[in-house]
Design a protein around this motif. Structure first.
Motif, PDB file in Angstrom:
ATOM      1  N   VAL A 132      28.146  45.704  12.365  1.00  0.00           N
ATOM      2  CA  VAL A 132      28.047  44.512  12.684  1.00  0.00           C
ATOM      3  C   VAL A 132      29.592  44.174  13.241  1.00  0.00           C
ATOM      4  CG1 VAL A 132      27.687  41.705  12.720  1.00  0.00           C
ATOM      5  CG2 VAL A 132      26.007  43.333  11.390  1.00  0.00           C
ATOM      6  N   LYS A 133      29.639  43.910  14.596  1.00  0.00           N
ATOM      7  CA  LYS A 133      30.950  43.756  15.390  1.00  0.00           C
ATOM      8  C   LYS A 133      30.912  42.508  16.208  1.00  0.00           C
ATOM      9  CE  LYS A 133      34.542  46.226  17.653  1.00  0.00           C
ATOM     10  NZ  LYS A 133      35.018  47.554  18.203  1.00  0.00           N
ATOM     11  N   THR A 141      27.658  42.703  18.293  1.00  0.00           N
ATOM     12  CA  THR A 141      26.602  44.025  18.300  1.00  0.00           C
ATOM     13  C   THR A 141      26.312  44.321  17.106  1.00  0.00           C
ATOM     14  OG1 THR A 141      27.879  45.069  20.217  1.00  0.00           O
ATOM     15  CG2 THR A 141      26.883  46.488  18.911  1.00  0.00           C
ATOM     16  N   ILE A 142      24.894  44.666  16.847  1.00  0.00           N
ATOM     17  CA  ILE A 142      24.572  44.873  15.625  1.00  0.00           C
ATOM     18  C   ILE A 142      23.656  46.429  15.655  1.00  0.00           C
ATOM     19  CG2 ILE A 142      22.667  44.120  13.810  1.00  0.00           C
ATOM     20  CD1 ILE A 142      22.868  41.505  14.995  1.00  0.00           C
ATOM     21  N   HIS A 143      23.778  47.248  14.825  1.00  0.00           N
ATOM     22  CA  HIS A 143      23.739  48.532  14.726  1.00  0.00           C
ATOM     23  C   HIS A 143      22.714  48.501  13.402  1.00  0.00           C
ATOM     24  CE1 HIS A 143      24.076  53.269  14.278  1.00  0.00           C
ATOM     25  NE2 HIS A 143      22.890  52.927  14.396  1.00  0.00           N
ATOM     26  N   GLY A 144      21.485  48.920  13.198  1.00  0.00           N
ATOM     27  CA  GLY A 144      20.736  49.059  12.084  1.00  0.00           C
ATOM     28  C   GLY A 144      19.796  50.262  12.110  1.00  0.00           C
ATOM     29  N   ASP A 164      33.970  35.680   8.824  1.00  0.00           N
ATOM     30  CA  ASP A 164      34.679  36.839   9.555  1.00  0.00           C
ATOM     31  C   ASP A 164      35.973  36.670   9.169  1.00  0.00           C
ATOM     32  OD1 ASP A 164      36.248  38.258  11.854  1.00  0.00           O
ATOM     33  OD2 ASP A 164      34.421  38.919  12.226  1.00  0.00           O
ATOM     34  N   GLN A 165      36.446  37.825   8.924  1.00  0.00           N
ATOM     35  CA  GLN A 165      37.972  37.897   8.284  1.00  0.00           C
ATOM     36  C   GLN A 165      38.868  37.329   9.232  1.00  0.00           C
ATOM     37  OE1 GLN A 165      39.199  41.765   7.073  1.00  0.00           O
ATOM     38  NE2 GLN A 165      41.325  40.989   6.308  1.00  0.00           N
ATOM     39  N   GLU A 166      38.890  37.621  10.327  1.00  0.00           N
ATOM     40  CA  GLU A 166      40.006  37.169  11.360  1.00  0.00           C
ATOM     41  C   GLU A 166      39.748  35.742  11.747  1.00  0.00           C
ATOM     42  OE1 GLU A 166      41.474  37.873  15.780  1.00  0.00           O
ATOM     43  OE2 GLU A 166      39.953  39.430  14.943  1.00  0.00           O
TER      44      GLU A 166
END
Length: 317
Positions: free
Chosen positions: A115-116, A125-128, A201-203
């Motif tokens: 997940v980006k 953007t999600i990739h699964g 989200d970390q940032e």
């Protein structure tokens, strides 16, 4: 043979002519005579009409029965055709669902690979992929929650694999404008699983924490131990984007707060503030004190008035 005798003979032949029972020669003789004799032609027409009207009762019964059979046959054929059509439609629908449209997949059958979040256009953007080899991805849809703002549900549909075509088991999707959103894998009527939280989200978490520290350092009317800031979302004010923080007040002698498993634990007499703090996301940082009625000001001294009013309310209660 006289004309009279000729007409008498022809008229005797007319019943056979009408029924088609004469020889070919007889049929031709009568036909030629009718062309030239008006009297015989008139008798012929009357005889023909009478013969068409004259139906034997038994023949009429047979004819009526035949017509009823024909009508029932047509009805039965129509019912059979309708039933066959419905069966074909049902089979087609089942095959369409199984092999083309698919059904929502439960969240435990989906593995999220990446997940980006993209800062430049605020898209996600999600990739699964599916965990089962017996199914393929038929489609992936996303829709905003009807009940909660800032929530997006991603629904994955899977269909049966065909013998000659296995299909894709993974998916890539890009969802636009996902700033300040939480994203869930969802299966209607089943379950929901969070896969992304913009604020966590970390940032972004580091950014929001730094903004919270700036508020405490610049607003002297807020006491860090007593006035707890809680991030509540992104909002535009005077053409600028900023983070909003609700304020929860703690009263009493033994008051404290701490984060545990991502949740804020508060101890003491807890009261929700009647205002919130807005701070711009970028320098030069601006801070506004906003009421829930829509008023806002940079004069932070109004916080003391809000707190005093809350204490009076607590005293009266």
């Amino acid at each position: 043979m006289s004309h009279y005798d000729s007409c008498e003979l022809i008229q005797d032949l007319l019943p056979g002519y009408i029924e088609g029972g004469l020889s070919e020669m007889g049929m031709n003789i009568v036909q030629e005579h009718l062309k030239t004799c008006k009297e015989c032609e008139s008798i012929y027409k009357e005889m023909k009409i009478d013969s068409e009207r004259k139906i034997i009762p038994r023949e009429q019964m047979v004819l009526d029965g035949f017509r009823k059979i024909q009508k029932r046959t047509r009805i039965l054929k129509g019912i059979a055709g309708l039933f066959f059509g419905l069966c074909l439609a049902m089979v087609g629908y089942v095959l369409l669902v199984w092999y083309v449209i698919g059904e929502p997949v439960s969240t435990d059958q989906i593995q999220i690979l990446e997940v980006k979040y993209h800062e430049e256009d605020r898209s996600l953007t999600i990739h699964g992929e599916l965990r089962s080899n017996s199914y393929r991805i038929s489609r992936v849809v996303w829709e905003e929650s009807e009940h909660y703002g800032g929530e997006m549900n991603v629904i994955v549909y899977s269909a049966q694999t065909l013998p000659f075509y296995q299909g894709k088991r993974d998916f890539f999707i890009t969802i636009p404008e996902m700033e300040d959103y939480r994203v869930y894998l969802a299966c209607p009527n089943y379950d929901q699983r969070e896969i992304y939280n913009w604020s966590q989200d970390q940032e972004h978490f580091a950014l929001l924490y730094s903004l919270e520290e700036k508020i405490y350092s610049q607003v002297s009317e807020l006491e860090e131990e007593q006035d707890i800031l809680m991030y509540s979302g992104i909002m535009e004010l005077d053409g600028k984007k900023g983070a909003t923080y609700s304020v929860t007040h703690l009263f009493g002698e033994d008051i404290w707060h701490q984060y545990f498993n991502g949740q804020m634990i508060l101890h003491g007499d807890v009261k929700e503030g009647d205002f919130y703090i807005w701070i711009s996301l970028e320098e030069p940082y601006q801070i506004f004190v906003c009421s829930y009625q829509g008023d806002y000001t940079q004069d932070t001294s109004v916080i003391l008035d809000y707190k005093e009013a809350l204490k009076q309310k607590e005293f009266l209660e």
